[in-house]
Design a protein around this motif. Sequence first.
Motif, PDB file in Angstrom:
ATOM      1  N   SER A  84      -2.465  -8.315  -6.159  1.00  0.00           N
ATOM      2  CA  SER A  84      -1.057  -7.952  -6.020  1.00  0.00           C
ATOM      3  C   SER A  84      -0.807  -6.745  -6.913  1.00  0.00           C
ATOM      4  O   SER A  84      -1.081  -6.778  -8.108  1.00  0.00           O
ATOM      5  CB  SER A  84      -0.180  -9.137  -6.384  1.00  0.00           C
ATOM      6  OG  SER A  84       0.403  -8.972  -7.625  1.00  0.00           O
ATOM      7  N   CYS A  85      -0.335  -5.654  -6.321  1.00  0.00           N
ATOM      8  CA  CYS A  85      -0.294  -4.418  -7.088  1.00  0.00           C
ATOM      9  C   CYS A  85       1.111  -4.066  -7.543  1.00  0.00           C
ATOM     10  O   CYS A  85       2.087  -4.324  -6.861  1.00  0.00           O
ATOM     11  CB  CYS A  85      -0.926  -3.261  -6.324  1.00  0.00           C
ATOM     12  SG  CYS A  85      -0.851  -3.388  -4.566  1.00  0.00           S
ATOM     13  N   ARG A  86       1.161  -3.507  -8.716  1.00  0.00           N
ATOM     14  CA  ARG A  86       2.403  -3.009  -9.314  1.00  0.00           C
ATOM     15  C   ARG A  86       2.170  -1.540  -9.613  1.00  0.00           C
ATOM     16  O   ARG A  86       1.725  -1.183 -10.691  1.00  0.00           O
ATOM     17  CB  ARG A  86       2.670  -3.766 -10.611  1.00  0.00           C
ATOM     18  CG  ARG A  86       3.064  -5.186 -10.371  1.00  0.00           C
ATOM     19  CD  ARG A  86       2.532  -6.140 -11.410  1.00  0.00           C
ATOM     20  NE  ARG A  86       2.403  -7.452 -10.793  1.00  0.00           N
ATOM     21  CZ  ARG A  86       3.427  -8.228 -10.494  1.00  0.00           C
ATOM     22  NH1 ARG A  86       4.640  -7.867 -10.782  1.00  0.00           N
ATOM     23  NH2 ARG A  86       3.220  -9.395  -9.913  1.00  0.00           N
ATOM     24  N   ILE A  93       0.098   4.558  -4.738  1.00  0.00           N
ATOM     25  CA  ILE A  93       0.737   3.892  -3.597  1.00  0.00           C
ATOM     26  C   ILE A  93       0.078   4.360  -2.303  1.00  0.00           C
ATOM     27  O   ILE A  93      -0.189   3.560  -1.402  1.00  0.00           O
ATOM     28  CB  ILE A  93       2.257   4.170  -3.602  1.00  0.00           C
ATOM     29  CG1 ILE A  93       2.900   3.471  -4.799  1.00  0.00           C
ATOM     30  CG2 ILE A  93       2.900   3.660  -2.319  1.00  0.00           C
ATOM     31  CD1 ILE A  93       4.306   3.930  -5.098  1.00  0.00           C
ATOM     32  N   GLN A  94      -0.219   5.654  -2.254  1.00  0.00           N
ATOM     33  CA  GLN A  94      -0.958   6.169  -1.091  1.00  0.00           C
ATOM     34  C   GLN A  94      -2.299   5.472  -0.949  1.00  0.00           C
ATOM     35  O   GLN A  94      -2.741   5.169   0.149  1.00  0.00           O
ATOM     36  CB  GLN A  94      -1.204   7.677  -1.255  1.00  0.00           C
ATOM     37  CG  GLN A  94      -0.019   8.536  -0.872  1.00  0.00           C
ATOM     38  CD  GLN A  94       0.357   8.357   0.590  1.00  0.00           C
ATOM     39  OE1 GLN A  94      -0.513   8.331   1.438  1.00  0.00           O
ATOM     40  NE2 GLN A  94       1.629   8.199   0.862  1.00  0.00           N
ATOM     41  N   LEU A  95      -2.905   5.244  -2.096  1.00  0.00           N
ATOM     42  CA  LEU A  95      -4.237   4.619  -2.103  1.00  0.00           C
ATOM     43  C   LEU A  95      -4.208   3.239  -1.449  1.00  0.00           C
ATOM     44  O   LEU A  95      -5.126   2.874  -0.712  1.00  0.00           O
ATOM     45  CB  LEU A  95      -4.714   4.507  -3.556  1.00  0.00           C
ATOM     46  CG  LEU A  95      -6.165   4.111  -3.802  1.00  0.00           C
ATOM     47  CD1 LEU A  95      -7.080   5.160  -3.220  1.00  0.00           C
ATOM     48  CD2 LEU A  95      -6.409   3.973  -5.286  1.00  0.00           C
ATOM     49  N   THR A  96      -3.136   2.475  -1.707  1.00  0.00           N
ATOM     50  CA  THR A  96      -3.074   1.137  -1.122  1.00  0.00           C
ATOM     51  C   THR A  96      -2.954   1.196   0.392  1.00  0.00           C
ATOM     52  O   THR A  96      -3.258   0.219   1.066  1.00  0.00           O
ATOM     53  CB  THR A  96      -1.869   0.339  -1.656  1.00  0.00           C
ATOM     54  OG1 THR A  96      -0.687   1.059  -1.340  1.00  0.00           O
ATOM     55  CG2 THR A  96      -1.958   0.115  -3.130  1.00  0.00           C
ATOM     56  N   LYS A  97      -2.500   2.329   0.924  1.00  0.00           N
ATOM     57  CA  LYS A  97      -2.376   2.432   2.368  1.00  0.00           C
ATOM     58  C   LYS A  97      -3.617   3.045   3.005  1.00  0.00           C
ATOM     59  O   LYS A  97      -3.726   3.097   4.226  1.00  0.00           O
ATOM     60  CB  LYS A  97      -1.158   3.293   2.716  1.00  0.00           C
ATOM     61  CG  LYS A  97       0.143   2.603   2.369  1.00  0.00           C
ATOM     62  CD  LYS A  97       1.312   3.534   2.540  1.00  0.00           C
ATOM     63  CE  LYS A  97       2.578   2.907   1.986  1.00  0.00           C
ATOM     64  NZ  LYS A  97       3.566   3.931   1.645  1.00  0.00           N
ATOM     65  N   SER A  98      -4.523   3.544   2.175  1.00  0.00           N
ATOM     66  CA  SER A  98      -5.697   4.218   2.732  1.00  0.00           C
ATOM     67  C   SER A  98      -6.757   3.190   3.114  1.00  0.00           C
ATOM     68  O   SER A  98      -6.699   2.027   2.745  1.00  0.00           O
ATOM     69  CB  SER A  98      -6.268   5.198   1.712  1.00  0.00           C
ATOM     70  OG  SER A  98      -6.923   4.481   0.693  1.00  0.00           O
ATOM     71  N   SER A  99      -7.749   3.673   3.862  1.00  0.00           N
ATOM     72  CA  SER A  99      -8.782   2.760   4.341  1.00  0.00           C
ATOM     73  C   SER A  99      -9.709   2.321   3.218  1.00  0.00           C
ATOM     74  O   SER A  99     -10.396   1.316   3.336  1.00  0.00           O
ATOM     75  CB  SER A  99      -9.586   3.435   5.446  1.00  0.00           C
ATOM     76  OG  SER A  99     -10.129   4.633   4.958  1.00  0.00           O
ATOM     77  N   LYS A 234       1.674   4.166 -14.643  1.00  0.00           N
ATOM     78  CA  LYS A 234       3.084   4.543 -14.567  1.00  0.00           C
ATOM     79  C   LYS A 234       3.971   3.306 -14.674  1.00  0.00           C
ATOM     80  O   LYS A 234       5.078   3.370 -15.185  1.00  0.00           O
ATOM     81  CB  LYS A 234       3.366   5.272 -13.256  1.00  0.00           C
ATOM     82  CG  LYS A 234       4.703   5.969 -13.266  1.00  0.00           C
ATOM     83  CD  LYS A 234       4.849   6.912 -12.106  1.00  0.00           C
ATOM     84  CE  LYS A 234       6.196   7.606 -12.142  1.00  0.00           C
ATOM     85  NZ  LYS A 234       6.385   8.481 -10.987  1.00  0.00           N
ATOM     86  N   VAL A 235       3.490   2.196 -14.176  1.00  0.00           N
ATOM     87  CA  VAL A 235       4.303   0.990 -14.193  1.00  0.00           C
ATOM     88  C   VAL A 235       4.029   0.155 -15.442  1.00  0.00           C
ATOM     89  O   VAL A 235       4.943  -0.423 -16.020  1.00  0.00           O
ATOM     90  CB  VAL A 235       4.034   0.158 -12.914  1.00  0.00           C
ATOM     91  CG1 VAL A 235       4.669  -1.216 -13.030  1.00  0.00           C
ATOM     92  CG2 VAL A 235       4.587   0.878 -11.708  1.00  0.00           C
ATOM     93  N   PHE A 236       2.774   0.149 -15.892  1.00  0.00           N
ATOM     94  CA  PHE A 236       2.467  -0.639 -17.075  1.00  0.00           C
ATOM     95  C   PHE A 236       3.188  -0.049 -18.278  1.00  0.00           C
ATOM     96  O   PHE A 236       3.153   1.160 -18.501  1.00  0.00           O
ATOM     97  CB  PHE A 236       0.962  -0.636 -17.346  1.00  0.00           C
ATOM     98  CG  PHE A 236       0.564  -1.561 -18.442  1.00  0.00           C
ATOM     99  CD1 PHE A 236       0.263  -2.878 -18.160  1.00  0.00           C
ATOM    100  CD2 PHE A 236       0.513  -1.122 -19.750  1.00  0.00           C
ATOM    101  CE1 PHE A 236      -0.086  -3.742 -19.176  1.00  0.00           C
ATOM    102  CE2 PHE A 236       0.172  -1.987 -20.768  1.00  0.00           C
ATOM    103  CZ  PHE A 236      -0.136  -3.303 -20.479  1.00  0.00           C
ATOM    104  N   GLY A 237       3.857  -0.916 -19.034  1.00  0.00           N
ATOM    105  CA  GLY A 237       4.581  -0.429 -20.201  1.00  0.00           C
ATOM    106  C   GLY A 237       5.964   0.088 -19.872  1.00  0.00           C
ATOM    107  O   GLY A 237       6.588   0.753 -20.669  1.00  0.00           O
TER     108      GLY A 237
END
Lengths: 311, 159
Positions: A84-86, A93-99, A234-237
């Motif tokens: 589960s990604c944050r 975010i692009q990476l999560t949509k890539s193959s 970017k999200v951590f912290g």
Amino acid sequence: MDTLPQLLVESNNTDDQTKFDILELPAEILAQIFQYLLVDPIVPAENSEATPHGIMLNTALVCKKFSTVALPLLYKNYFVSRVSCRFGHDATIQLTKSSSWYRICCFFLACLNRSEWGLGYPRLFYITTKPDMPAISSKVKKYPNPASKEWDDIITCTMDTQEVFEELAQEDPPLEVQENLHMLMRYSERMDIGSFLVYLRHPYGNILFRCKPMGSYTAETPTSYGKLNVWDDKVFGTCTKCKTRLVKLQVCADCRVSQYCSREMDWDSTHKYVCKQIGFDVPSPPPMEDDPFRLDPFDDLNDMFEHGALL
Amino acid sequence: MASVKLTTSDDKEYTLDRELIFQSNLIKNMVTDLDVFDAPIPLPNVTSSTLDIVIKYLKIHKDDPPPPDKPIEKAVDDMIDEDKELMKLEFNIMADVILAANYLDIPGLLDIGCRTVAWHIKQCKDYHEIREKFNIPKELWRSEEEIAEMKKELNGILG
């Protein structure tokens, strides 16, 4: 000309004509059909196997043609659902949509199955063979299970993060860098318990992920539920609610996943409804045989009481 | 209104309105690129009975806005009633319709065909039922030992 109608009549009478129907479909259409098995979440209660994964498993067992199409889809869906990604960077975010996201998820999960990750200071995992992606994709093809030992030879683990970053920075920059990802290497005693870092060289840029397993550990389940929370820097912290960068890292004492800038942000929000799902049990390193430094599972709890986190 | 002529594999000729048949990207590209208006377009992979069903679909959906490019997300139950009625077919006919939709490049019809097959698979409790339902010939079955081995392996991986 007389024989042709006869042939037609014959083929109508036998059952042979209905034999081939769904099997005649090309693989890409079968794949599209099977995709629908995975999206629809309707689960009849009396049939315990009827989860999307269960239906897919049954479909894979029907015949050889079905399994060659269904198994890769099943693995893909299963392993991606474990992570589960944050993420906050556009690039990640692009990476999560890539193959390649599926292969990267497998790599995270392979790191989770290494014994080094939980021992105190967070360990950094990275891939040794170059270029990175073909190494993972060949592993994924040959050994679909990231828990298998064969994954070990591409994964390198280190504690000396600073040195590795310097070393990797001196290498040629990856092609087509779209965004310079700035790396936040701040370590927090409370935030990072039981987590590990994964460093990835990717066409999108060099990315540092923080991974934290969900749930608790027992001797039977050394990787807890096999599920991961993954942050980019970017999200951590940053505060989960107001998104400001936190000067002092604060984390929800129950789930140890969500981060907040103040108490009010925390419990006034909807977080209390999702907290237990994110992972009530405090992540701690897996117990190891004959390990003199094995942590008492209650140490974390005591620690929390001392800091007043549970009050 | 301009029309397009089609010939099916069993030599039946159809004359259809351009607006109707232009939902098929294949025909649309053929007509606009090649400028064939009068000569009938042969469809060697499609029989007349299959084309009848395809035309029924086209008539239901002739006023639809062009479909947006979106991934599979909708549940099977989102299908409109006319489509559900249309898809009450034998499996071999349904396979022909899906193949025709793929060949003629009609994304909407391909989509509801795939959904219907998925829905039918979902109604089965185990792989024996799926085999029965879709008439999978016995020589293509995996042996019971093979299945036991696969199950063991899969359970190891999927936990």
